[in-house]
Design a protein around this motif. Structure first.
Motif, PDB file in Angstrom:
ATOM      1  N   TYR A  58       0.865  -1.180   0.000  1.00 25.13           N
ATOM      2  CA  TYR A  58       0.000   0.000   0.000  1.00 25.13           C
ATOM      3  C   TYR A  58       0.897   1.224   0.000  1.00 25.13           C
ATOM      4  N   GLU A  59       0.608   2.188  -0.865  1.00 25.41           N
ATOM      5  CA  GLU A  59       1.352   3.445  -0.897  1.00 25.41           C
ATOM      6  C   GLU A  59       0.373   4.603  -0.867  1.00 25.41           C
ATOM      7  N   MET A  60       0.720   5.629  -0.090  1.00 23.53           N
ATOM      8  CA  MET A  60      -0.130   6.805   0.014  1.00 23.53           C
ATOM      9  C   MET A  60       0.744   8.048   0.044  1.00 23.53           C
ATOM     10  N   ARG A  61       0.299   9.088  -0.655  1.00 20.54           N
ATOM     11  CA  ARG A  61       0.972  10.384  -0.618  1.00 20.54           C
ATOM     12  C   ARG A  61      -0.114  11.439  -0.439  1.00 20.54           C
ATOM     13  N   THR A  62      -0.015  12.198   0.639  1.00 16.14           N
ATOM     14  CA  THR A  62      -1.014  13.218   0.927  1.00 16.14           C
ATOM     15  C   THR A  62      -0.334  14.540   1.256  1.00 16.14           C
ATOM     16  N   ALA A  75      -2.838   0.365  -4.153  1.00 15.11           N
ATOM     17  CA  ALA A  75      -2.536  -0.951  -3.605  1.00 15.11           C
ATOM     18  C   ALA A  75      -2.517  -1.911  -4.791  1.00 15.11           C
ATOM     19  N   ALA A  76      -2.443  -3.186  -4.528  1.00 19.92           N
ATOM     20  CA  ALA A  76      -2.281  -4.188  -5.591  1.00 19.92           C
ATOM     21  C   ALA A  76      -3.165  -3.915  -6.813  1.00 19.92           C
ATOM     22  N   ARG A  77      -4.455  -3.914  -6.656  1.00 19.02           N
ATOM     23  CA  ARG A  77      -5.360  -3.677  -7.784  1.00 19.02           C
ATOM     24  C   ARG A  77      -6.319  -2.532  -7.487  1.00 19.02           C
ATOM     25  N   ASP A  78      -5.917  -1.634  -6.643  1.00 17.06           N
ATOM     26  CA  ASP A  78      -6.798  -0.563  -6.208  1.00 17.06           C
ATOM     27  C   ASP A  78      -6.053   0.761  -6.242  1.00 17.06           C
TER      28      ASP A  78
END
Length: 88
Positions: A58-62, A75-78
């Motif tokens: 999971y990767e997030m940048r805010t 994420a994988a398919r999201d």
């Protein structure tokens, strides 16, 4: 979804995300957020987390501007966007 973000003693942030899938199935997970600043001086929080065997990561940048937290995740398919505002 709700998130509680707290600063840790080492300068990183701990986020606790919680909510319900399909209104019924509760979930909760934690992620460590690494702060930096963008070219406008806004706080940027990045997170990377392995989700477990066969689930990928999971990767997030805010970015935080005022009382708004906005960004994106994948994420994988999201893939999607994150848009939250501070409430008290």
């Amino acid at each position: 979804m709700r998130v509680a973000i707290r600063e840790r003693n080492d300068g990183l942030y701990q986020a606790r995300f919680s909510g319900r899938f399909f209104v019924v199935i509760p979930f909760m997970y934690r992620a460590t957020l690494v702060p930096s600043r963008d070219v406008h001086g806004n706080v940027v929080l990045d997170a990377n987390k392995r989700l477990g065997l066969g689930m990928g990561s999971y990767e997030m940048r805010t970015s935080i501007v005022g009382n708004q937290l906005q960004g994106s995740f994948r994420a994988a398919r999201d893939r999607g966007s994150v848009s939250m505002r501070r409430v008290r």
